[in-house]
Design an enzyme around this catalytic site. Structure first.
Site, PDB file in Angstrom:
ATOM      1  N   ASN A  45       5.390  -0.443  -2.778  1.00  0.00           N
ATOM      2  CA  ASN A  45       4.252  -1.385  -2.308  1.00  0.00           C
ATOM      3  C   ASN A  45       3.038  -0.866  -3.236  1.00  0.00           C
ATOM      4  O   ASN A  45       2.642   0.236  -3.118  1.00  0.00           O
ATOM      5  CB  ASN A  45       3.999  -1.823  -0.723  1.00  0.00           C
ATOM      6  CG  ASN A  45       2.964  -0.553  -0.174  1.00  0.00           C
ATOM      7  OD1 ASN A  45       4.043   0.823  -0.637  1.00  0.00           O
ATOM      8  ND2 ASN A  45       2.974  -0.472   0.911  1.00  0.00           N
ATOM      9  N   GLU A  47      -0.611  -2.965  -3.507  1.00  0.00           N
ATOM     10  CA  GLU A  47      -1.722  -3.508  -2.944  1.00  0.00           C
ATOM     11  C   GLU A  47      -2.806  -3.649  -3.332  1.00  0.00           C
ATOM     12  O   GLU A  47      -3.293  -3.684  -4.831  1.00  0.00           O
ATOM     13  CB  GLU A  47      -2.222  -3.054  -1.215  1.00  0.00           C
ATOM     14  CG  GLU A  47      -0.859  -2.641  -0.057  1.00  0.00           C
ATOM     15  CD  GLU A  47      -1.335  -2.320   0.830  1.00  0.00           C
ATOM     16  OE1 GLU A  47      -2.534  -1.888   1.268  1.00  0.00           O
ATOM     17  OE2 GLU A  47      -0.552  -2.250   1.778  1.00  0.00           O
ATOM     18  N   CYS A  56       5.513  -5.771  -2.631  1.00  0.00           N
ATOM     19  CA  CYS A  56       6.293  -5.123  -2.603  1.00  0.00           C
ATOM     20  C   CYS A  56       7.334  -4.479  -2.748  1.00  0.00           C
ATOM     21  O   CYS A  56       7.472  -4.161  -3.753  1.00  0.00           O
ATOM     22  CB  CYS A  56       7.380  -6.174  -1.333  1.00  0.00           C
ATOM     23  SG  CYS A  56       6.478  -7.255  -0.091  1.00  0.00           S
ATOM     24  N   GLU A  58      10.099  -3.494  -2.113  1.00  0.00           N
ATOM     25  CA  GLU A  58      11.349  -4.421  -3.142  1.00  0.00           C
ATOM     26  C   GLU A  58      11.082  -4.881  -4.558  1.00  0.00           C
ATOM     27  O   GLU A  58      12.262  -5.008  -5.336  1.00  0.00           O
ATOM     28  CB  GLU A  58      11.938  -4.977  -1.901  1.00  0.00           C
ATOM     29  CG  GLU A  58      12.062  -4.193  -0.953  1.00  0.00           C
ATOM     30  CD  GLU A  58      11.434  -4.374  -0.016  1.00  0.00           C
ATOM     31  OE1 GLU A  58       9.520  -4.120  -0.094  1.00  0.00           O
ATOM     32  OE2 GLU A  58      11.429  -4.770   1.015  1.00  0.00           O
ATOM     33  N   CYS A 106      11.217  -8.552   3.813  1.00  0.00           N
ATOM     34  CA  CYS A 106      10.635 -10.360   3.626  1.00  0.00           C
ATOM     35  C   CYS A 106      11.292 -10.985   3.207  1.00  0.00           C
ATOM     36  O   CYS A 106      11.895 -10.791   2.151  1.00  0.00           O
ATOM     37  CB  CYS A 106       9.319  -9.762   3.204  1.00  0.00           C
ATOM     38  SG  CYS A 106       9.098 -10.037   1.218  1.00  0.00           S
ATOM     39  N   CYS A 109      11.032 -11.084  -0.777  1.00  0.00           N
ATOM     40  CA  CYS A 109      12.010 -10.579  -1.352  1.00  0.00           C
ATOM     41  C   CYS A 109      13.240 -10.650  -0.682  1.00  0.00           C
ATOM     42  O   CYS A 109      14.553  -9.889  -1.986  1.00  0.00           O
ATOM     43  CB  CYS A 109      11.596  -8.622  -1.338  1.00  0.00           C
ATOM     44  SG  CYS A 109       9.929  -8.035  -1.423  1.00  0.00           S
TER      45      CYS A 109
HETATM   46  N1  THU Z   1       5.940  -3.721   2.565  1.00  0.00           N
HETATM   47  C1  THU Z   1       6.721  -3.923   1.684  1.00  0.00           C
HETATM   48  O1  THU Z   1       6.430  -3.206   0.950  1.00  0.00           O
HETATM   49  N2  THU Z   1       8.202  -4.452   2.069  1.00  0.00           N
HETATM   50  C2  THU Z   1       8.546  -5.420   3.294  1.00  0.00           C
HETATM   51  O2  THU Z   1       9.816  -5.200   3.205  1.00  0.00           O
HETATM   52  C3  THU Z   1       7.528  -5.483   3.529  1.00  0.00           C
HETATM   53  C4  THU Z   1       6.294  -5.202   3.843  1.00  0.00           C
HETATM   54  C5  THU Z   1       4.111  -3.712   2.205  1.00  0.00           C
HETATM   55  C6  THU Z   1       3.507  -5.175   1.663  1.00  0.00           C
HETATM   56  C7  THU Z   1       1.949  -4.657   2.573  1.00  0.00           C
HETATM   57  O3  THU Z   1       1.602  -3.462   1.299  1.00  0.00           O
HETATM   58  C8  THU Z   1       2.592  -3.713   3.043  1.00  0.00           C
HETATM   59  O4  THU Z   1       4.161  -2.777   3.130  1.00  0.00           O
HETATM   60  C9  THU Z   1       1.631  -3.788   4.975  1.00  0.00           C
HETATM   61  O5  THU Z   1       2.772  -5.664   5.161  1.00  0.00           O
END
Ligand code: THU
Length: 148
Positions: A45, A47, A56, A58, A106, A109
Protein backbone atom coordinates in the site's frame (compact mmCIF):
# COMPACT_ATOMS: atom_id res chain seq x y z
CA UNK A 1 -3.94 -24.11 -6.30
CA UNK A 2 -0.79 -26.03 -5.35
CA UNK A 3 0.32 -25.73 -1.74
CA UNK A 4 3.85 -24.88 -2.93
CA UNK A 5 2.52 -21.86 -4.88
CA UNK A 6 0.41 -20.72 -1.93
CA UNK A 7 3.48 -20.80 0.34
CA UNK A 8 5.56 -18.88 -2.20
CA UNK A 9 2.90 -16.19 -2.67
CA UNK A 10 2.49 -15.69 1.08
CA UNK A 11 6.28 -15.47 1.53
CA UNK A 12 6.50 -12.83 -1.21
CA UNK A 13 3.53 -10.88 0.22
CA UNK A 14 5.16 -10.83 3.67
CA UNK A 15 8.33 -9.40 2.07
CA UNK A 16 6.36 -6.83 0.03
CA UNK A 17 4.58 -5.70 3.21
CA UNK A 18 7.93 -4.50 4.54
CA UNK A 19 7.93 -1.88 1.76
CA UNK A 20 4.49 -0.47 2.67
CA UNK A 21 4.33 3.32 2.81
CA UNK A 22 1.63 3.80 5.42
CA UNK A 23 2.59 6.64 7.79
CA UNK A 24 -1.06 7.74 8.23
CA UNK A 25 -2.92 4.51 8.97
CA UNK A 26 0.14 2.57 10.17
CA UNK A 27 -1.59 -0.46 8.63
CA UNK A 28 0.89 -2.28 6.42
CA UNK A 29 -0.25 -4.47 3.54
CA UNK A 30 1.69 -6.65 1.11
CA UNK A 31 0.34 -8.54 -1.90
CA UNK A 32 1.83 -11.07 -4.31
CA UNK A 33 0.09 -12.38 -7.41
CA UNK A 34 0.95 -15.07 -9.93
CA UNK A 35 0.17 -15.00 -13.66
CA UNK A 36 -0.26 -18.09 -15.91
CA UNK A 37 3.45 -18.20 -16.86
CA UNK A 38 4.31 -18.55 -13.16
CA UNK A 39 5.77 -15.06 -12.87
CA UNK A 40 5.11 -13.29 -9.57
CA UNK A 41 4.41 -9.58 -9.07
CA UNK A 42 4.31 -7.91 -5.67
CA UNK A 43 2.94 -4.67 -4.27
CA UNK A 44 2.40 -2.72 -1.07
CA UNK A 45 0.00 0.00 0.00
CA UNK A 46 1.14 3.53 -0.83
CA UNK A 47 -0.53 6.28 1.20
CA UNK A 48 -0.63 10.04 0.70
CA UNK A 49 -1.10 13.14 2.86
CA UNK A 50 -4.26 13.59 0.80
CA UNK A 51 -5.67 10.34 2.22
CA UNK A 52 -8.04 9.50 -0.62
CA UNK A 53 -5.15 9.07 -3.03
CA UNK A 54 -3.98 5.94 -1.24
CA UNK A 55 -3.34 2.90 -3.41
CA UNK A 56 -3.93 -0.56 -1.93
CA UNK A 57 -1.26 -3.26 -2.03
CA UNK A 58 -3.39 -5.43 -4.32
CA UNK A 59 -3.86 -2.72 -6.93
CA UNK A 60 -0.15 -1.82 -6.79
CA UNK A 61 0.69 -5.45 -7.67
CA UNK A 62 -2.05 -5.66 -10.34
CA UNK A 63 -0.95 -2.41 -12.01
CA UNK A 64 2.68 -3.53 -11.99
CA UNK A 65 1.73 -6.79 -13.72
CA UNK A 66 -0.63 -5.21 -16.26
CA UNK A 67 1.84 -2.42 -17.05
CA UNK A 68 4.35 -5.13 -17.93
CA UNK A 69 1.98 -6.81 -20.37
CA UNK A 70 0.09 -9.31 -18.20
CA UNK A 71 -3.67 -9.67 -18.68
CA UNK A 72 -4.55 -12.68 -16.52
CA UNK A 73 -4.13 -13.35 -12.80
CA UNK A 74 -4.35 -16.87 -11.36
CA UNK A 75 -4.00 -16.09 -7.66
CA UNK A 76 -3.14 -13.32 -5.22
CA UNK A 77 -1.99 -13.48 -1.59
CA UNK A 78 -2.60 -10.59 0.82
CA UNK A 79 -0.90 -10.05 4.16
CA UNK A 80 -1.98 -7.05 6.22
CA UNK A 81 -1.81 -5.85 9.78
CA UNK A 82 -0.99 -2.91 12.01
CA UNK A 83 2.59 -1.63 12.21
CA UNK A 84 2.74 -2.64 15.87
CA UNK A 85 0.64 -5.62 16.85
CA UNK A 86 -1.46 -4.88 19.95
CA UNK A 87 0.08 -6.07 23.21
CA UNK A 88 -1.29 -9.46 24.12
CA UNK A 89 -1.84 -8.35 27.70
CA UNK A 90 -5.57 -8.94 27.82
CA UNK A 91 -5.36 -12.70 27.65
CA UNK A 92 -6.08 -15.22 24.93
CA UNK A 93 -8.91 -13.22 23.38
CA UNK A 94 -6.46 -10.66 21.98
CA UNK A 95 -4.07 -13.36 20.77
CA UNK A 96 -6.80 -15.19 18.87
CA UNK A 97 -8.10 -11.97 17.31
CA UNK A 98 -4.69 -11.15 15.81
CA UNK A 99 -4.47 -14.62 14.31
CA UNK A 100 -7.89 -14.64 12.66
CA UNK A 101 -8.14 -11.01 11.55
CA UNK A 102 -7.15 -11.43 7.92
CA UNK A 103 -6.88 -8.44 5.56
CA UNK A 104 -9.55 -9.05 2.95
CA UNK A 105 -9.28 -7.14 -0.33
CA UNK A 106 -11.44 -4.02 -0.46
CA UNK A 107 -14.32 -3.67 -2.91
CA UNK A 108 -12.32 -1.57 -5.36
CA UNK A 109 -9.53 -4.17 -5.51
CA UNK A 110 -12.06 -7.00 -5.99
CA UNK A 111 -13.54 -5.17 -8.98
CA UNK A 112 -10.09 -4.45 -10.46
CA UNK A 113 -9.10 -8.12 -10.04
CA UNK A 114 -12.28 -9.20 -11.87
CA UNK A 115 -11.01 -7.42 -14.99
CA UNK A 116 -8.10 -9.88 -15.32
CA UNK A 117 -9.64 -13.34 -14.91
CA UNK A 118 -7.60 -16.33 -16.11
CA UNK A 119 -8.90 -19.10 -18.40
CA UNK A 120 -10.44 -20.91 -15.40
CA UNK A 121 -12.74 -17.90 -14.95
CA UNK A 122 -11.87 -17.42 -11.29
CA UNK A 123 -9.02 -16.07 -9.17
CA UNK A 124 -7.74 -17.71 -5.98
CA UNK A 125 -7.52 -15.24 -3.12
CA UNK A 126 -5.26 -16.14 -0.21
CA UNK A 127 -5.65 -14.02 2.90
CA UNK A 128 -2.80 -14.73 5.28
CA UNK A 129 -1.05 -13.82 8.48
CA UNK A 130 1.83 -16.22 7.82
CA UNK A 131 2.66 -19.33 5.77
CA UNK A 132 0.87 -21.51 8.28
CA UNK A 133 -2.08 -19.24 8.98
CA UNK A 134 -4.11 -18.52 5.88
CA UNK A 135 -7.50 -18.90 4.21
CA UNK A 136 -8.13 -19.72 0.55
CA UNK A 137 -11.11 -18.10 -1.20
CA UNK A 138 -12.36 -17.55 -4.74
CA UNK A 139 -12.93 -14.09 -6.22
CA UNK A 140 -16.47 -15.20 -7.16
CA UNK A 141 -17.23 -15.67 -3.44
CA UNK A 142 -15.98 -12.19 -2.59
CA UNK A 143 -17.55 -10.45 -5.59
CA UNK A 144 -20.63 -12.28 -6.85
CA UNK A 145 -22.58 -10.79 -9.78
CA UNK A 146 -19.60 -8.64 -10.76
CA UNK A 147 -19.83 -5.99 -13.45
CA UNK A 148 -17.68 -7.07 -16.38
N1 THU B 1 -5.36 -1.48 2.28
C1 THU B 1 -4.77 -2.29 1.35
O1 THU B 1 -3.64 -2.05 0.94
N2 THU B 1 -5.48 -3.35 0.89
C2 THU B 1 -6.73 -3.68 1.31
O2 THU B 1 -7.31 -4.63 0.81
C3 THU B 1 -7.40 -2.90 2.35
C4 THU B 1 -6.70 -1.67 2.78
C5 THU B 1 -4.59 -0.35 2.81
C6 THU B 1 -5.10 1.01 2.42
C7 THU B 1 -4.55 1.87 3.55
O3 THU B 1 -3.23 2.25 3.23
C8 THU B 1 -4.50 0.93 4.74
O4 THU B 1 -4.61 -0.38 4.21
C9 THU B 1 -5.58 1.17 5.75
O5 THU B 1 -6.82 1.18 5.16
Amino acid sequence: MREEVIQLLITEAVKARQMAYAPYSEYLVGAALVVPSGKIYTGCNVENASYGLTNCAERTAIFKAVSEGQRHIDAIAIVGGPLVEPEADEGDEVESKIKTDYAYPCGACRQVLSEFLPESGNIDIIVANSVDDYKLLKLSELLPYSFN
